[in-house]
Design a protein around this motif. Structure first.
Motif, PDB file in Angstrom:
ATOM      1  N   ARG A 282      -0.732   2.305  -1.276  1.00  0.00           N
ATOM      2  CA  ARG A 282      -1.734   2.411  -2.337  1.00  0.00           C
ATOM      3  C   ARG A 282      -1.761   3.798  -2.976  1.00  0.00           C
ATOM      4  NH1 ARG A 282      -7.080   1.271   0.171  1.00  0.00           N
ATOM      5  NH2 ARG A 282      -7.719   0.335  -1.788  1.00  0.00           N
TER       6      ARG A 282
ATOM      7  N   THR B 252       5.785  11.643  -8.122  1.00  0.00           N
ATOM      8  CA  THR B 252       5.572  10.593  -7.121  1.00  0.00           C
ATOM      9  C   THR B 252       6.856   9.813  -6.821  1.00  0.00           C
ATOM     10  OG1 THR B 252       4.873   9.151  -8.905  1.00  0.00           O
ATOM     11  CG2 THR B 252       3.122  10.228  -7.641  1.00  0.00           C
TER      12      THR B 252
ATOM     13  N   THR C  87       2.330   8.739   6.499  1.00  0.00           N
ATOM     14  CA  THR C  87       1.415   9.088   5.405  1.00  0.00           C
ATOM     15  C   THR C  87       1.563  10.559   5.029  1.00  0.00           C
ATOM     16  OG1 THR C  87      -0.094   7.388   6.193  1.00  0.00           O
ATOM     17  CG2 THR C  87      -1.010   9.039   4.685  1.00  0.00           C
TER      18      THR C  87
ATOM     19  N   ASN D 118       3.556  -2.565  -2.771  1.00  0.00           N
ATOM     20  CA  ASN D 118       2.349  -1.913  -3.299  1.00  0.00           C
ATOM     21  C   ASN D 118       1.499  -3.025  -3.934  1.00  0.00           C
ATOM     22  OD1 ASN D 118       3.414  -2.431  -5.880  1.00  0.00           O
ATOM     23  ND2 ASN D 118       4.415  -0.425  -5.967  1.00  0.00           N
TER      24      ASN D 118
ATOM     25  N   GLY E  75      -3.500   6.078  -0.100  1.00  0.00           N
ATOM     26  CA  GLY E  75      -2.867   5.895   1.204  1.00  0.00           C
ATOM     27  C   GLY E  75      -2.307   4.509   1.407  1.00  0.00           C
TER      28      GLY E  75
ATOM     29  N   ALA F  95       2.908  11.853   1.507  1.00  0.00           N
ATOM     30  CA  ALA F  95       2.003  12.671   0.683  1.00  0.00           C
ATOM     31  C   ALA F  95       2.711  13.969   0.292  1.00  0.00           C
ATOM     32  CB  ALA F  95       0.714  12.965   1.455  1.00  0.00           C
TER      33      ALA F  95
ATOM     34  N   VAL G 155       5.165  13.803  -2.683  1.00  0.00           N
ATOM     35  CA  VAL G 155       4.689  13.873  -4.074  1.00  0.00           C
ATOM     36  C   VAL G 155       4.509  15.317  -4.537  1.00  0.00           C
ATOM     37  CG1 VAL G 155       3.512  11.644  -3.867  1.00  0.00           C
ATOM     38  CG2 VAL G 155       2.157  13.742  -3.730  1.00  0.00           C
TER      39      VAL G 155
ATOM     40  N   ALA H 193       8.115   8.721  -3.114  1.00  0.00           N
ATOM     41  CA  ALA H 193       7.038   8.707  -2.098  1.00  0.00           C
ATOM     42  C   ALA H 193       7.143   7.435  -1.245  1.00  0.00           C
ATOM     43  CB  ALA H 193       5.668   8.791  -2.767  1.00  0.00           C
ATOM     44  N   GLY H 194       7.375   6.304  -1.911  1.00  0.00           N
ATOM     45  CA  GLY H 194       7.501   5.035  -1.176  1.00  0.00           C
ATOM     46  C   GLY H 194       8.691   5.067  -0.229  1.00  0.00           C
TER      47      GLY H 194
ATOM     48  N   GLU I  41      -2.230   7.387  -4.024  1.00  0.00           N
ATOM     49  CA  GLU I  41      -3.090   8.465  -3.488  1.00  0.00           C
ATOM     50  C   GLU I  41      -4.173   7.928  -2.546  1.00  0.00           C
ATOM     51  OE1 GLU I  41      -4.978  10.522  -6.702  1.00  0.00           O
ATOM     52  OE2 GLU I  41      -5.782   8.691  -7.541  1.00  0.00           O
TER      53      GLU I  41
ATOM     54  N   VAL J 244       0.234  16.983  -7.350  1.00  0.00           N
ATOM     55  CA  VAL J 244       1.381  16.106  -7.609  1.00  0.00           C
ATOM     56  C   VAL J 244       2.430  16.776  -8.508  1.00  0.00           C
ATOM     57  CG1 VAL J 244       2.107  13.875  -8.543  1.00  0.00           C
ATOM     58  CG2 VAL J 244      -0.081  14.061  -7.361  1.00  0.00           C
TER      59      VAL J 244
ATOM     60  N   PHE K 269       7.921   7.118   2.713  1.00  0.00           N
ATOM     61  CA  PHE K 269       7.050   6.382   3.634  1.00  0.00           C
ATOM     62  C   PHE K 269       7.888   5.461   4.522  1.00  0.00           C
ATOM     63  CE2 PHE K 269       4.391   3.177   5.349  1.00  0.00           C
ATOM     64  CZ  PHE K 269       3.146   3.746   5.511  1.00  0.00           C
TER      65      PHE K 269
HETATM   66  N1  LIG Z   1      -0.789  10.997  -5.243  1.00  0.00           N
HETATM   67  C1  LIG Z   1      -0.563  10.864  -3.942  1.00  0.00           C
HETATM   68  N2  LIG Z   1      -1.190  11.659  -3.046  1.00  0.00           N
HETATM   69  C2  LIG Z   1      -0.971  11.554  -1.725  1.00  0.00           C
HETATM   70  N3  LIG Z   1      -0.130  10.650  -1.179  1.00  0.00           N
HETATM   71  C3  LIG Z   1       0.524   9.815  -2.007  1.00  0.00           C
HETATM   72  C4  LIG Z   1       0.346   9.870  -3.428  1.00  0.00           C
HETATM   73  N4  LIG Z   1       1.142   8.931  -3.975  1.00  0.00           N
HETATM   74  C5  LIG Z   1       1.781   8.309  -2.957  1.00  0.00           C
HETATM   75  N5  LIG Z   1       1.408   8.840  -1.775  1.00  0.00           N
HETATM   76  C6  LIG Z   1       1.878   8.434  -0.427  1.00  0.00           C
HETATM   77  O1  LIG Z   1       3.092   7.715  -0.576  1.00  0.00           O
HETATM   78  C7  LIG Z   1       2.931   6.355  -0.124  1.00  0.00           C
HETATM   79  C8  LIG Z   1       3.735   5.434  -1.018  1.00  0.00           C
HETATM   80  O2  LIG Z   1       3.277   5.575  -2.339  1.00  0.00           O
HETATM   81  P1  LIG Z   1       3.138   4.343  -3.328  1.00  0.00           P
HETATM   82  O3  LIG Z   1       2.913   4.913  -4.694  1.00  0.00           O
HETATM   83  O4  LIG Z   1       2.104   3.421  -2.820  1.00  0.00           O
HETATM   84  O5  LIG Z   1       4.571   3.675  -3.148  1.00  0.00           O
HETATM   85  P2  LIG Z   1       5.560   3.045  -4.231  1.00  0.00           P
HETATM   86  O6  LIG Z   1       6.168   4.215  -4.955  1.00  0.00           O
HETATM   87  O7  LIG Z   1       6.556   2.325  -3.395  1.00  0.00           O
HETATM   88  O8  LIG Z   1       4.723   2.172  -5.106  1.00  0.00           O
HETATM   89  C9  LIG Z   1       1.428   6.114  -0.140  1.00  0.00           C
HETATM   90  O9  LIG Z   1       1.076   5.104   0.800  1.00  0.00           O
HETATM   91  C10 LIG Z   1       0.890   7.485   0.253  1.00  0.00           C
HETATM   92  O10 LIG Z   1       0.966   7.674   1.655  1.00  0.00           O
END
Ligand SMILES: Nc1ncnc2c1ncn2[C@@H]1O[C@H](COP(=O)(O)OP(=O)(O)O)[C@@H](O)[C@H]1O
Ligand SMILES: O=P(O)(O)OC[C@H]1O[C@](O)(COP(=O)(O)O)[C@@H](O)[C@@H]1O
Length: 313
Positions: free
Chosen positions: A226, A252, A281, A189, A230, A285, A288, A255-256, A228, A249, A259
């Protein structure tokens, strides 16, 4: 046995996640949790759970504390996941996740057990055997105390030498060392990318430039996740950008991991690039919008797949 499309998901430092919900966290005050949940997790365990629910044949390995392994064993048995974890002395850590009503999560990730030279040797032997029966290997999460970043890099090289496609989701010194071993995919991230480059990125262009520099080290898939907003995916000198819809939400956490699991599923299923990013994605999404990781209802997935936009960047 010959190679097949099964996945080996490695968690070197798993965790029980203790998730507590409350209206609003007040730092330095007494906080009363309204709802709590304790479940086996850690990055590679979460990846394995999602992949197993998608229908992949999954093996898990890494290190697991002898004293509290039963919750993990129960999960693996119920999901049909092949458990090849090396048992080590002590307890697997518990990580605390405080989820506020607005969806904000505070993570307290603990260091976990230590492993010794004998544990490392047992794992390495196990890894060598397992790589001969798996096409994809995922290394996800932090390192147990006693495992050096260089050791992780050696294990990535070992898996590659056995012909495996290696996906890595880690951070800090472990990520820096892993990159030197040229895995097929990494998913930092922005914070993790900034730590890696020891600099702040104030624009998407600067982030892309940093990822392009990494790609020169022969890493096929670089995904910058990234939240929310994406993600951005660099593959074969092409950038794709994903934007999920606005989600309600719940948490979260995971979520990673969702993915990474869904991206791996896309590779297994030989989705085209757009399909693959759309799938990863939408799945993340939807992660969360639920408390734990796991497969969403088919109609929910279909709806979010349609609401996700994938564009060239
Ligand atoms: N609030 C959110 N709304 C929609 N999708 C989300 C949200 N948070 C995370 N995601 C999805 O989950 C993926 C991984 O989240 P992220 O927070 O970037 O990963 P990590 O937890 O590894 O830092 C994002 O690329 C996105 O597709
Ligand atoms: O191994 P680390 O980096 O300490 O992270 C472990 C934590 O990450 C998680 O796997 C969640 O990760 P993501 O939110 O990035 O998907 C938790 O289940 C676990 O407590």
């Amino acid at each position: 046995m010959s190679h097949n499309t099964s996945v080996l998901s490695i968690t070197l430092n798993p965790a029980l996640d203790l998730t507590g919900q409350l209206e609003q966290l007040k730092i330095g005050k007494v906080n009363s949790i309204t709802e709590a949940n304790l479940h086996p997790a850690g990055k590679g365990v979460n990846v394995a759970k999602v992949l197993a629910e998608l229908g992949a044949k999954v093996t898990v390995s890494g290190f697991l504390g002898l004293e509290n392994a039963s919750a993990f064993e129960h999960l693996f048995e119920s999901q049909g996941i092949n458990d090849e974890f090396i048992r080590v002395a002590g307890t697997t850590r518990t990580n605390v996740k405080i989820v506020e009503a607005n969806g904000e999560v505070s993570d307290l990730n603990f260091p976990g057990f230590s492993v010794d030279a004998a544990d490392i040797a047992s794992f390495e032997q196990k890894l060598l055997e397992l790589c001969q029966h798996h096409s994809y290997v995922v290394f996800a999460g932090s390192l147990a105390k006693g495992v050096s970043p260089e050791q992780l890099a050696d294990w990535i090289r070992l898996a590659k030498a056995q012909g495996c496609t290696v996906l890595v989701d880690t951070s800090g010194a472990a990520l820096a060392a892993a990159i030197k071993a040229q895995p097929s995919m990494i998913k930092p991230n922005q914070d993790e990318l900034e730590e890696l480059f020891q600099q702040q990125f104030s624009s998407v262009e600067a982030i892309k430039q940093a990822c392009e520099d990494l790609a020169k080290q022969d890493i096929q898939h670089i995904v910058l996740s990234r939240g929310e907003q994406g993600s951005l995916w660099l593959h074969q000198q092409q950038w794709l950008q994903a934007q999920p819809p606005k989600m309600k939400v719940v948490s979260t956490v995971g979520a990673g991991d969702t993915f990474v699991a869904s991206f791996c599923w896309g590779l297994l299923q030989q989705f085209n690039a757009t399909e693959q990013l759309n799938f990863a994605t939408a799945m993340s999404a939807l992660a969360v919008a639920q408390a734990n990781v796991g497969l969403p209802a088919a109609e929910e997935l279909e709806r979010v797949l349609q609401q996700t936009t994938i564009t060239q960047h």
